[in-house]
Design a protein around this motif. Structure first.
Motif, PDB file in Angstrom:
ATOM      1  N   GLN A  58       0.533  -1.357   0.083  1.00 52.53           N
ATOM      2  CA  GLN A  58       0.215   0.228  -0.089  1.00 52.53           C
ATOM      3  C   GLN A  58       0.746   1.261  -0.043  1.00 52.53           C
ATOM      4  O   GLN A  58       0.412   2.338  -0.543  1.00 52.53           O
ATOM      5  CB  GLN A  58      -0.914   0.028   1.127  1.00 52.53           C
ATOM      6  CG  GLN A  58      -1.862  -1.192   1.219  1.00 52.53           C
ATOM      7  CD  GLN A  58      -2.466  -1.415  -0.141  1.00 52.53           C
ATOM      8  OE1 GLN A  58      -3.001  -0.640  -0.526  1.00 52.53           O
ATOM      9  NE2 GLN A  58      -2.405  -2.727  -0.654  1.00 52.53           N
TER      10      GLN A  58
ATOM     11  N   HIS B   8      -6.351  -2.816  -6.660  1.00 55.44           N
ATOM     12  CA  HIS B   8      -7.081  -1.845  -5.918  1.00 55.44           C
ATOM     13  C   HIS B   8      -8.507  -1.719  -6.482  1.00 55.44           C
ATOM     14  O   HIS B   8      -8.574  -1.154  -7.684  1.00 55.44           O
ATOM     15  CB  HIS B   8      -6.581  -0.447  -5.809  1.00 55.44           C
ATOM     16  CG  HIS B   8      -4.884  -0.628  -5.425  1.00 55.44           C
ATOM     17  ND1 HIS B   8      -3.950   0.176  -5.482  1.00 55.44           N
ATOM     18  CD2 HIS B   8      -4.372  -1.513  -4.545  1.00 55.44           C
ATOM     19  CE1 HIS B   8      -2.910   0.018  -5.144  1.00 55.44           C
ATOM     20  NE2 HIS B   8      -3.231  -0.985  -4.362  1.00 55.44           N
TER      21      HIS B   8
ATOM     22  N   ASN C 223      -8.004  -3.554  -0.971  1.00 55.29           N
ATOM     23  CA  ASN C 223      -6.677  -3.801  -1.692  1.00 55.29           C
ATOM     24  C   ASN C 223      -6.471  -5.179  -1.285  1.00 55.29           C
ATOM     25  O   ASN C 223      -6.448  -5.505  -0.250  1.00 55.29           O
ATOM     26  CB  ASN C 223      -5.849  -2.918  -1.185  1.00 55.29           C
ATOM     27  CG  ASN C 223      -6.018  -1.249  -1.764  1.00 55.29           C
ATOM     28  OD1 ASN C 223      -7.071  -1.237  -2.365  1.00 55.29           O
ATOM     29  ND2 ASN C 223      -5.320  -0.498  -1.228  1.00 55.29           N
TER      30      ASN C 223
END
Length: 420
Positions: A27, A288, A277
């Protein structure tokens, strides 16, 4: 021209979880992909471009450690935007071109800097300067009017990091020759004891002045935006997020540069956003996915679906293809009638009316990609390209007024950032 959108982003965060390093690290690599996709897509041409630029400068949308950063970061972004529409008529000649005409050109520069302070604080500042040239339709897709505009915008925020959360306070200001906006924001996060769940809440207030006529006092507009949400680490590879937003607007919402445009003096908006995600162990990539629902008191209802996939490669390279679909209904007071139609006179006699194509019913697809290169431990460069196309027939209902010509834009961005 009144081309400003004051964007308020509530930062939805989770704490670093020692048992899920891959999900968190992946992320972090995508820290500017989705932060500003929560805004209404029925915006002005420059607003669309400004959102594209702002999205690349935003803080992480999902992954952001609940501790003060160890390093500072300085970033620069350049945006080049061009949109066009076929079959539009020139205001000077009245002629229509089946080949289409370029409409709005935007060149924007953005600079942001973030620095840690005393181990428990951070301060961030940003500047965006954009110049717009080209032509905008007076109504529907017709009669292009030339325009030139420049905007300067800045923001400043301070964040205090707590053992299981954070509090941020920010101010922003945007200035054009006929539009001035200033705002204030407050947002916070709090994590559960195991740091797998983070709750976020935020509020922002903005006050705008619009010079609708040189012979009249400035018009006023006041906006208050609220957002609450939760981010949850589900597994070692999965993070989900849910945000609920509400906006209350009062004041001047009409467009003084459009023909026969008079809109209600109140506009409330509600948005629901869900994100997921997922990290793939086999490829070390990350998907995503997001869905956004939008509705407002103008009568517009919209749905937006987006998908991105980030794939890292060797030597610091990564590639991210993206695809997005948006559909919306028309505003209650939108007039989908040509001026040559006998019913047009009665339609424009109504108290509230607009021929602005951004309030019409349509569907739109966006596709693109981003390429990033980590040069070394401190330097990162990236390039992003997007292509957007909008048609009435692509609306979810399949119904349209048959007036609007297809609209499209392309944009590319170049960015460079350095950790210090």
């Amino acid at each position: 021209m009144a081309w400003v959108v004051v964007a308020v982003v509530a930062i939805s965060t989770i704490a670093n979880r020692q048992s899920s390093p891959k999900a968190i690290e992946q992320q972090k690599k995508t820290n500017n992909m989705t932060a500003l996709k929560d805004k209404n897509l029925a915006t002005t041409e420059l607003s669309k471009a400004a959102l594209l630029m702002a999205a690349t400068m935003a803080l992480p949308a999902i992954a952001h450690a609940e501790s003060a950063p160890e390093h500072g970061l300085i970033s620069y972004k350049y945006l080049d935007y061009l949109d066009s529409q076929s079959g539009v008529a020139d205001s000077a000649t009245g002629a229509s071109s089946s080949q289409g005409k370029d409409r709005i050109k935007v060149k924007a520069h953005a600079l942001s800097i973030m620095a840690p302070i005393a181990g428990e604080w951070s301060i961030a500042a940003g500047y965006v300067g954009d110049s717009i040239t080209g032509a905008s339709p007076g109504y529907h897709s017709s009669y292009l009017t030339k325009l030139t505009e420049h905007r300067d915008a800045g923001n400043l925020s301070v964040t205090r990091y707590l053992p299981r959360g954070s509090i941020s306070v920010g101010v922003n200001q945007s200035n054009e020759h006929d539009y001035f906006s200033r705002g204030f924001s407050l947002q916070g996060t709090v994590a559960s004891e195991d740091k797998n769940t983070t709750f976020n809440a935020g509020v922002s207030v903005s006050n705008d002045e619009i010079i609708a006529s040189e012979h009249l006092p400035p018009e006023k507009k006041h906006l208050t935006d609220w957002i609450v949400g939760v981010t949850q680490v589900l597994t070692i590879n999965d993070i989900v997020q849910f945000n609920l937003g509400y906006s209350e607007g009062r004041g001047y919402f009409s467009d003084p540069y459009k023909s026969a445009d008079n809109r209600p003096e109140s506009k409330d908006r509600t948005t629901v956003l869900a994100r997921w995600n997922h990290h793939f162990n086999q490829t070390d990539g990350s998907s995503h996915l997001s869905y956004r629902y939008y509705t407002d008191t103008f009568g517009i209802e919209g749905h937006t679906l987006s998908a991105e996939y980030v794939q890292p490669f060797g030597n610091g390279w990564s590639v991210m293809p993206l695809l997005r679909y948006h559909t919306q209904t028309a505003a209650d007071f939108y007039i989908g009638i040509e001026p040559s139609d006998p019913a047009f006179a009665n339609a424009v006699a109504a108290k509230y009316k607009s021929l602005d194509q951004r309030l019409a019913e349509y569907g739109a697809w966006t596709w693109g990609f981003k390429v990033a290169k980590q040069l070394n431990e401190n330097w990162l460069v990236d390039f992003k390209y997007e292509q957007y196309k909008q048609k009435e027939s692509w609306a979810l209902s399949g119904n349209g007024d048959g007036i609007l010509e297809p609209f499209k834009f392309r944009s590319y961005q170049f960015g460079i950032s350095r950790k210090f």
